[in-house]
Scaffold this active site. Structure first.
Site, PDB file in Angstrom:
ATOM      1  N   GLY A   1       0.781  -1.242   0.000  1.00  0.00           N
ATOM      2  CA  GLY A   1       0.000   0.000   0.000  1.00  0.00           C
ATOM      3  C   GLY A   1       0.812   1.291   0.000  1.00  0.00           C
TER       4      GLY A   1
ATOM      5  N   ASP B   1       8.380  -5.453  13.867  1.00  0.00           N
ATOM      6  CA  ASP B   1       7.031  -5.263  14.402  1.00  0.00           C
ATOM      7  C   ASP B   1       7.084  -3.960  15.191  1.00  0.00           C
ATOM      8  OD1 ASP B   1       4.759  -5.167  16.032  1.00  0.00           O
ATOM      9  OD2 ASP B   1       4.657  -7.343  16.232  1.00  0.00           O
TER      10      ASP B   1
ATOM     11  N   TYR C   1     -10.124   2.930  15.722  1.00  0.00           N
ATOM     12  CA  TYR C   1      -9.233   3.452  14.671  1.00  0.00           C
ATOM     13  C   TYR C   1      -9.189   4.984  14.725  1.00  0.00           C
ATOM     14  CZ  TYR C   1      -7.254   4.085   9.961  1.00  0.00           C
ATOM     15  OH  TYR C   1      -6.464   4.443   8.886  1.00  0.00           O
TER      16      TYR C   1
ATOM     17  N   LYS D   1      -5.933   7.400  15.382  1.00  0.00           N
ATOM     18  CA  LYS D   1      -5.448   8.349  14.378  1.00  0.00           C
ATOM     19  C   LYS D   1      -5.577   9.796  14.860  1.00  0.00           C
ATOM     20  CE  LYS D   1      -4.117   5.397  11.249  1.00  0.00           C
ATOM     21  NZ  LYS D   1      -2.702   5.297  10.860  1.00  0.00           N
TER      22      LYS D   1
ATOM     23  N   ILE E   1      -7.880   5.502   0.210  1.00  0.00           N
ATOM     24  CA  ILE E   1      -6.943   5.218  -0.887  1.00  0.00           C
ATOM     25  C   ILE E   1      -7.066   3.731  -1.232  1.00  0.00           C
ATOM     26  CG2 ILE E   1      -4.551   5.405  -1.668  1.00  0.00           C
ATOM     27  CD1 ILE E   1      -5.593   8.085  -0.594  1.00  0.00           C
TER      28      ILE E   1
ATOM     29  N   THR F   1      -5.924   0.626  -1.411  1.00  0.00           N
ATOM     30  CA  THR F   1      -4.815  -0.241  -0.981  1.00  0.00           C
ATOM     31  C   THR F   1      -5.433  -1.535  -0.446  1.00  0.00           C
ATOM     32  OG1 THR F   1      -4.857   0.452   1.325  1.00  0.00           O
ATOM     33  CG2 THR F   1      -3.510   1.790  -0.170  1.00  0.00           C
TER      34      THR F   1
HETATM   35  N1  LIG Z   1      -5.672   3.107   2.603  1.00  0.00           N
HETATM   36  C1  LIG Z   1      -6.350   4.102   3.134  1.00  0.00           C
HETATM   37  O1  LIG Z   1      -7.430   4.456   2.683  1.00  0.00           O
HETATM   38  C2  LIG Z   1      -5.784   4.855   4.316  1.00  0.00           C
HETATM   39  C3  LIG Z   1      -6.424   6.042   4.671  1.00  0.00           C
HETATM   40  C4  LIG Z   1      -5.934   6.758   5.746  1.00  0.00           C
HETATM   41  C5  LIG Z   1      -4.844   6.300   6.451  1.00  0.00           C
HETATM   42  N2  LIG Z   1      -4.257   5.123   6.088  1.00  0.00           N
HETATM   43  C6  LIG Z   1      -3.118   4.675   6.880  1.00  0.00           C
HETATM   44  O2  LIG Z   1      -2.019   4.477   6.014  1.00  0.00           O
HETATM   45  C7  LIG Z   1      -1.145   3.497   6.569  1.00  0.00           C
HETATM   46  C8  LIG Z   1      -0.855   2.444   5.514  1.00  0.00           C
HETATM   47  O3  LIG Z   1      -2.073   1.794   5.180  1.00  0.00           O
HETATM   48  P1  LIG Z   1      -2.306   1.010   3.812  1.00  0.00           P
HETATM   49  O4  LIG Z   1      -3.629   1.428   3.313  1.00  0.00           O
HETATM   50  O5  LIG Z   1      -1.127   1.108   2.950  1.00  0.00           O
HETATM   51  O6  LIG Z   1      -2.491  -0.463   4.411  1.00  0.00           O
HETATM   52  P2  LIG Z   1      -1.853  -1.874   4.025  1.00  0.00           P
HETATM   53  O7  LIG Z   1      -2.622  -2.852   4.820  1.00  0.00           O
HETATM   54  O8  LIG Z   1      -1.785  -2.027   2.545  1.00  0.00           O
HETATM   55  O9  LIG Z   1      -0.369  -1.745   4.588  1.00  0.00           O
HETATM   56  C9  LIG Z   1      -0.103  -1.669   5.949  1.00  0.00           C
HETATM   57  C10 LIG Z   1       1.218  -2.359   6.221  1.00  0.00           C
HETATM   58  O10 LIG Z   1       1.481  -2.251   7.632  1.00  0.00           O
HETATM   59  C11 LIG Z   1       2.005  -3.484   8.060  1.00  0.00           C
HETATM   60  N3  LIG Z   1       1.807  -3.694   9.499  1.00  0.00           N
HETATM   61  C12 LIG Z   1       0.657  -3.953  10.156  1.00  0.00           C
HETATM   62  N4  LIG Z   1       0.903  -4.125  11.468  1.00  0.00           N
HETATM   63  C13 LIG Z   1       2.238  -3.977  11.635  1.00  0.00           C
HETATM   64  C14 LIG Z   1       3.102  -4.041  12.753  1.00  0.00           C
HETATM   65  N5  LIG Z   1       2.648  -4.324  13.989  1.00  0.00           N
HETATM   66  N6  LIG Z   1       4.427  -3.813  12.566  1.00  0.00           N
HETATM   67  C15 LIG Z   1       4.898  -3.541  11.321  1.00  0.00           C
HETATM   68  N7  LIG Z   1       4.128  -3.469  10.218  1.00  0.00           N
HETATM   69  C16 LIG Z   1       2.812  -3.694  10.380  1.00  0.00           C
HETATM   70  C17 LIG Z   1       1.277  -4.533   7.237  1.00  0.00           C
HETATM   71  O11 LIG Z   1       1.992  -5.762   7.215  1.00  0.00           O
HETATM   72  C18 LIG Z   1       1.188  -3.861   5.875  1.00  0.00           C
HETATM   73  O12 LIG Z   1       2.278  -4.186   5.041  1.00  0.00           O
HETATM   74  C19 LIG Z   1      -1.852   2.960   7.807  1.00  0.00           C
HETATM   75  O13 LIG Z   1      -1.346   3.610   8.959  1.00  0.00           O
HETATM   76  C20 LIG Z   1      -3.298   3.351   7.568  1.00  0.00           C
HETATM   77  O14 LIG Z   1      -4.028   3.463   8.768  1.00  0.00           O
HETATM   78  C21 LIG Z   1      -4.700   4.400   5.032  1.00  0.00           C
END
Ligand SMILES: NC(=O)c1ccc[n+]([C@@H]2O[C@H](COP(=O)([O-])OP(=O)(O)OC[C@H]3O[C@@H](n4cnc5c(N)ncnc54)[C@H](O)[C@@H]3O)[C@@H](O)[C@H]2O)c1
Length: 252
Positions: free
Chosen positions: A17, A61, A151, A155, A186, A188
């Site tokens: 993502g 982690d 969540y 955040k 987004i 992802t």
């Molecule tokens: N996608 C969206 O719409 C969106 C919107 C707002 C915020 N976000 C934030 O963006 C960030 C990335 O999200 P994304 O959409 O790319 O999600 P994603 O699930 O594609 O990627 C998240 C990554 O974090 C890793 N992860 C989870 N727990 C972990 C841990 N304890 N230690 C290390 N790595 C860990 C996962 O293995 C994964 O590779 C997150 O913080 C999410 O909350 C995403």
């Protein structure tokens, strides 16, 4: 000349993502990368290395306190330190408040908020001068939403942790900036997998798109561009800011 030449950028949750895309964009702008995830993000690292970039992939982690210093040690050994930390790793969570156990609540806070505290504290202690901490929050750190209280709380915490850290760093004479990014939805794996668990995924996706005035979700690159800007010296006067990248979601 890349916009990030000479910088070492550490991105958590970089296997997927937003973290993955940010890593690729930062490398394309000349940065060397430390990419971490629950398992070492070797595929992303290989893409960066194949394009001629410097990269170190490690398992981390983000909830494990002691691992932060170990990764910093490895970054120091490989690249002499780090200049930018992107606290990106996070968990999505959809659960009615009344059905949320304390254990589930704490897990979300641990991955999404405690980790940002651990990373930001480490940056205060060990980041090279002139550095930038980029904390990935969410629009759901700015406005509430039904079914995602844990969540949203995590955040929202990231937002004010970032502002407080920005002020404290500046007043302490640390030349470290701290900002948060607030993405809209987004496309992802986090969003797509959550939507696919719902009974009528197409309708849910259309509803989510309709919540954004632009009428569609964002792409990982939309957030990666913001990461590149906050990582670069172009943003040298930007600290304590909440950068909203949401297709207008929070504007109406
Ligand atoms: N996608 C969206 O719409 C969106 C919107 C707002 C915020 N976000 C934030 O963006 C960030 C990335 O999200 P994304 O959409 O790319 O999600 P994603 O699930 O594609 O990627 C998240 C990554 O974090 C890793 N992860 C989870 N727990 C972990 C841990 N304890 N230690 C290390 N790595 C860990 C996962 O293995 C994964 O590779 C997150 O913080 C999410 O909350 C995403």
């Amino acid at each position: 000349m890349g916009r990030l030449d000479g910088k070492v950028i550490w991105i958590t949750g970089a296997a997927s993502g937003l973290g993955r895309e940010s890593a690729l964009r930062c490398a394309a702008e000349g940065a060397r990368l430390v990419v971490t995830d629950l398992a070492a993000p070797d595929t992303v690292a290989a893409e960066i290395a194949d394009a001629g970039g410097g990269v170190l992939a490690l398992a981390q982690d983000v909830t494990v306190e002691g691992r932060w210093d170990e990764v910093a040690d490895e970054a120091e050994e490989a690249f002499g330190g780090f200049d930018v930390l992107v606290n990106n790793a996070g968990l999505g969570e959809n659960r009615p408040l009344a059905e949320t156990t304390l254990t589930q609540w704490r897990r979300v806070q641990s991955v999404n908020l405690d980790s940002v505290f651990l990373g930001t504290r480490l940056a205060f202690r060990r980041m090279r001068p002139g550095g930038s901490v980029i904390n990935i929050s969410s629009i759901l750190g700015l406005v509430g939403n039904a079914g995602t209280a844990a969540y949203c709380a995590s955040k929202g915490g990231v937002r004010l942790l970032s502002k407080s850290a920005a002020v404290e760093a500046a007043q302490a004479g640390l030349t470290i900036r701290v900002n948060s990014i607030h993405p809209g939805y987004i496309e992802t794996p986090m969003v797509v997998n959550a939507v696919n668990k719902r009974p009528e995924p197409d309708q849910v996706m259309a509803y989510i798109a309709s919540r954004h005035p632009v009428g569609h979700l964002g792409e990982p690159a939309d957030i990666a561009h913001a990461v590149v800007y906050l990582a670069s010296d172009e943003s040298r006067f930007v600290t304590g800011a909440e950068m909203v990248v949401d297709g207008g979601y929070t504007a109406w």
